[in-house]
Design an enzyme around this catalytic site. Structure first.
Site, PDB file in Angstrom:
ATOM      1  N   ASP A 118      31.024 -14.063  46.248  1.00 41.18           N
ATOM      2  CA  ASP A 118      30.367 -13.519  47.439  1.00 41.18           C
ATOM      3  C   ASP A 118      29.709 -12.202  47.039  1.00 41.18           C
ATOM      4  O   ASP A 118      30.389 -11.182  46.881  1.00 41.18           O
ATOM      5  CB  ASP A 118      31.377 -13.281  48.564  1.00 41.18           C
ATOM      6  N   LYS A 181      25.240 -15.591  53.819  1.00 38.76           N
ATOM      7  CA  LYS A 181      26.384 -15.039  54.550  1.00 38.76           C
ATOM      8  C   LYS A 181      25.928 -13.853  55.388  1.00 38.76           C
ATOM      9  O   LYS A 181      25.151 -13.021  54.931  1.00 38.76           O
ATOM     10  CB  LYS A 181      27.466 -14.620  53.552  1.00 38.76           C
ATOM     11  N   LYS A 217      27.655 -18.881  55.856  1.00 36.54           N
ATOM     12  CA  LYS A 217      28.971 -18.301  56.095  1.00 36.54           C
ATOM     13  C   LYS A 217      28.833 -17.179  57.107  1.00 36.54           C
ATOM     14  O   LYS A 217      28.032 -16.258  56.936  1.00 36.54           O
ATOM     15  CB  LYS A 217      29.578 -17.758  54.793  1.00 36.54           C
TER      16      LYS A 217
END
Length: 268
Positions: A118, A181, A217
């Site tokens: 991430d 995300k 996400k």
């Protein structure tokens, strides 16, 4: 595209999309959860406790999301499960590192056992209009990741407009992100239905053009099951059934699992 358009779009989905069975939707949310601990005070005992929590959930969450130094411990503890190890890396949460150091941190996380990375974009570079540099950083990290899943955090709360959120999503997708995300969870403004919807529309446009699926996400401030269900409803209304799976949808949270378990217990 502006905030008024996005709000009308959300209202339309709320009134027209098919309502999903609550129990199955809650189980879906749990299976798509990146159970997260990203505190400066985290210890190995904390991370092992998190792993045990994940293993006791049914269904299991998709991943445990932690800092890179805990990857080896997490990987070892989860080795007999299908739960992935996700590590923040690349200058999380600010993105304020030279690319060379970002790459070094990503390489370290992967060497310690991370299945997923991430990373966060440089909002400074983006807001200064240095889009090519943002693209190149993501593409360089993706090249280093290889088959390791890359989630690109665009930090919606610092991008200042719907247009910027859409643009940042486009850059992340074109540079090779497996997931876009919403947030780090480390600033005051985290995920919102508006930012989530904007990213979904960028993903939809890319899919219609290329037939390539990119995941999403949502993270930051998601503590209640009802909030997770709202995001699932938006996802289903804008994309299609194919995205309702952990391969293309994740929820980053720490305490959400407890509320989902509570709601499932009530329904049972």
């Amino acid at each position: 595209m502006d905030i008024q358009y996005i709000n009308h779009y959300i209202d339309h989905i709320k009134h027209t999309s098919q309502k999903r069975d609550k129990q199955s939707a809650l189980r879906l949310a749990l299976s798509c959860l990146d159970l997260t601990s990203l505190n400066g005070s985290d210890t190995e005992k904390d991370i092992i406790r998190l792993c045990k929590q994940a293993m006791n959930l049914e269904p299991h969450p998709a991943a445990i999301c932690i800092f890179a130094p805990f990857c080896k411990t997490t990987k070892s503890f989860l080795k007999h499960t299908n739960i992935k190890v996700a590590s923040v890396a690349g200058g999380f949460p600010s993105g304020q590192l030279p690319l060379e150091l970002k790459l070094h941190e990503v390489k370290y996380a992967i060497s310690e056992g991370a299945d997923e990375i991430d990373m966060v974009i440089s909002r400074t570079k983006f807001l200064e209009g240095r889009y090519a540099e943002v693209y190149d950083e993501i593409a360089s990290i993706k090249a280093l990741c290889g088959n390791t899943i890359l989630k690109v955090i665009i930090e919606c709360g610092e991008l200042q407009s719907i247009e910027n959120i859409y643009k940042a999503s486009e850059i992340a997708i074109e540079a090779g992100a497996n997931f876009v995300k919403t947030s780090t969870g480390k600033i005051n403004i985290n995920a919102t239905p508006q930012s989530f919807t904007t990213i979904l529309l960028a993903i939809k446009a890319h899919y219609e053009k290329s037939e390539k699926m990119v995941g999403i996400k949502v993270s930051g401030g998601i503590k209640k099951a009802e909030t997770a269900l709202e995001y699932i409803n938006l996802l289903y209304g804008i994309l299609n059934e194919q995205w309702l799976h952990k391969e293309y949808f994740r929820i980053g949270a720490s305490s959400l699992a407890l509320d989902i378990e509570k709601q499932l217990h009530i329904l049972c």
